[in-house]
Design a protein around this motif. Structure first.
Motif, mmCIF file in Angstrom:
data_model
loop_
_atom_site.group_PDB
_atom_site.id
_atom_site.type_symbol
_atom_site.label_atom_id
_atom_site.label_comp_id
_atom_site.label_asym_id
_atom_site.label_seq_id
_atom_site.Cartn_x
_atom_site.Cartn_y
_atom_site.Cartn_z
ATOM 1 N N SER A 58 0.829 -1.206 0.000
ATOM 2 C CA SER A 58 0.000 0.000 0.000
ATOM 3 C C SER A 58 0.864 1.257 0.000
ATOM 4 O O SER A 58 0.909 1.991 0.980
ATOM 5 C CB SER A 58 -0.920 0.000 1.222
ATOM 6 N N PRO A 59 1.562 1.498 -1.110
ATOM 7 C CA PRO A 59 2.384 2.714 -1.161
ATOM 8 C C PRO A 59 1.513 3.966 -1.060
ATOM 9 O O PRO A 59 0.372 3.977 -1.518
ATOM 10 C CB PRO A 59 3.086 2.644 -2.512
ATOM 11 N N SER A 60 2.068 4.983 -0.462
ATOM 12 C CA SER A 60 1.341 6.243 -0.301
ATOM 13 C C SER A 60 1.035 6.854 -1.669
ATOM 14 O O SER A 60 1.914 6.953 -2.523
ATOM 15 C CB SER A 60 2.178 7.228 0.518
ATOM 16 N N PRO A 61 -0.201 7.314 -1.858
ATOM 17 C CA PRO A 61 -0.536 7.958 -3.129
ATOM 18 C C PRO A 61 0.047 9.370 -3.244
ATOM 19 O O PRO A 61 0.126 9.925 -4.323
ATOM 20 C CB PRO A 61 -2.067 7.993 -3.120
ATOM 21 N N HIS A 62 0.465 9.935 -2.110
ATOM 22 C CA HIS A 62 0.925 11.323 -2.099
ATOM 23 C C HIS A 62 2.436 11.469 -1.933
ATOM 24 O O HIS A 62 2.988 12.518 -2.250
ATOM 25 C CB HIS A 62 0.232 12.096 -0.978
ATOM 26 N N LEU A 63 3.093 10.436 -1.417
ATOM 27 C CA LEU A 63 4.530 10.501 -1.159
ATOM 28 C C LEU A 63 5.237 9.356 -1.869
ATOM 29 O O LEU A 63 4.669 8.276 -2.020
ATOM 30 C CB LEU A 63 4.801 10.424 0.345
ATOM 31 N N SER A 64 6.469 9.574 -2.261
ATOM 32 C CA SER A 64 7.198 8.524 -2.988
ATOM 33 C C SER A 64 7.561 7.367 -2.059
ATOM 34 O O SER A 64 7.703 7.542 -0.846
ATOM 35 C CB SER A 64 8.469 9.099 -3.616
ATOM 36 N N VAL A 65 7.727 6.209 -2.645
ATOM 37 C CA VAL A 65 8.145 5.024 -1.893
ATOM 38 C C VAL A 65 9.491 5.277 -1.229
ATOM 39 O O VAL A 65 9.696 4.937 -0.061
ATOM 40 C CB VAL A 65 8.209 3.785 -2.825
ATOM 41 N N THR A 66 10.403 5.893 -1.953
ATOM 42 C CA THR A 66 11.731 6.199 -1.410
ATOM 43 C C THR A 66 11.622 7.056 -0.165
ATOM 44 O O THR A 66 12.261 6.772 0.857
ATOM 45 C CB THR A 66 12.599 6.909 -2.472
ATOM 46 N N PHE A 67 10.810 8.099 -0.224
ATOM 47 C CA PHE A 67 10.636 8.977 0.927
ATOM 48 C C PHE A 67 10.069 8.208 2.121
ATOM 49 O O PHE A 67 10.531 8.363 3.259
ATOM 50 C CB PHE A 67 9.728 10.164 0.590
ATOM 51 N N MET A 68 9.067 7.383 1.881
ATOM 52 C CA MET A 68 8.445 6.620 2.967
ATOM 53 C C MET A 68 9.439 5.647 3.605
ATOM 54 O O MET A 68 9.467 5.497 4.828
ATOM 55 C CB MET A 68 7.211 5.867 2.456
ATOM 56 N N LEU A 69 10.252 5.007 2.780
ATOM 57 C CA LEU A 69 11.244 4.084 3.335
ATOM 58 C C LEU A 69 12.337 4.829 4.097
ATOM 59 O O LEU A 69 12.810 4.361 5.129
ATOM 60 C CB LEU A 69 11.836 3.207 2.234
ATOM 61 N N ILE A 70 12.710 6.007 3.611
ATOM 62 C CA ILE A 70 13.694 6.824 4.327
ATOM 63 C C ILE A 70 13.107 7.314 5.655
ATOM 64 O O ILE A 70 13.818 7.460 6.641
ATOM 65 C CB ILE A 70 14.174 8.005 3.453
ATOM 66 N N LEU A 71 11.819 7.526 5.683
ATOM 67 C CA LEU A 71 11.148 7.981 6.896
ATOM 68 C C LEU A 71 11.031 6.867 7.946
ATOM 69 O O LEU A 71 11.231 7.107 9.132
ATOM 70 C CB LEU A 71 9.753 8.510 6.534
ATOM 71 N N TRP A 72 10.710 5.644 7.517
ATOM 72 C CA TRP A 72 10.385 4.571 8.452
ATOM 73 C C TRP A 72 11.487 3.546 8.708
ATOM 74 O O TRP A 72 11.479 2.885 9.736
ATOM 75 C CB TRP A 72 9.129 3.833 7.977
#
Length: 127
Positions: free
Chosen positions: A29-43
């Motif tokens: 369920s990748p974020s529709p508003h944020l990139s996958v890369t950003f989400m992985l860097i965040l979490w």
């Protein structure tokens, strides 16, 4: 609970949570508003900080690593409350974070005792 069981729970929760973050934010369920890369860097980086001590079985690392779980507990709790579509994803996150938390706490306690480590009790003040 034995030291080996506690360590197994800690590592299962730890690596499970790491894998879950990648699967959830990268594929399921990748974020529709944020990139996958950003989400992985965040979490993901927070989980990489204690990896050396976790793999070595250092009881101090297991003890302080539980504090790094707070964002995952909060994230799961909020999504369980507000997002029906991702409720099951949050439930898995909460289960893995709880497994790591319980495993880490017991491992730190039991392994610390085996090694003769302790937190000294404060002496009572005499009046």
């Amino acid at each position: 609970m034995t030291t080996q069981l506690a360590r197994m729970l800690a590592l299962t929760g730890y690596f499970g949570l790491m894998l879950w973050v990648i699967l959830w934010h990268g594929f399921i369920s990748p974020s529709p508003h944020l990139s996958v890369t950003f989400m992985l860097i965040l979490w993901l980086p927070w989980l990489l900080i204690p990896i050396k001590g976790m793999l070595k079985g250092n009881p101090y690392t297991h003890a302080w690593a539980v504090y790094m779980l707070m964002p995952y507990f909060l994230h799961a709790g909020v999504l369980l409350w507000v997002d029906e579509g991702e409720r099951w994803l949050a439930a898995v996150e909460l289960l893995l974070a709880s497994t790591m938390f319980i495993g880490n706490m017991y491992y730190a306690k039991l392994r610390g005792r085996e090694l003769g480590l302790s937190i000294r009790k404060k002496k009572k003040a005499e009046h």
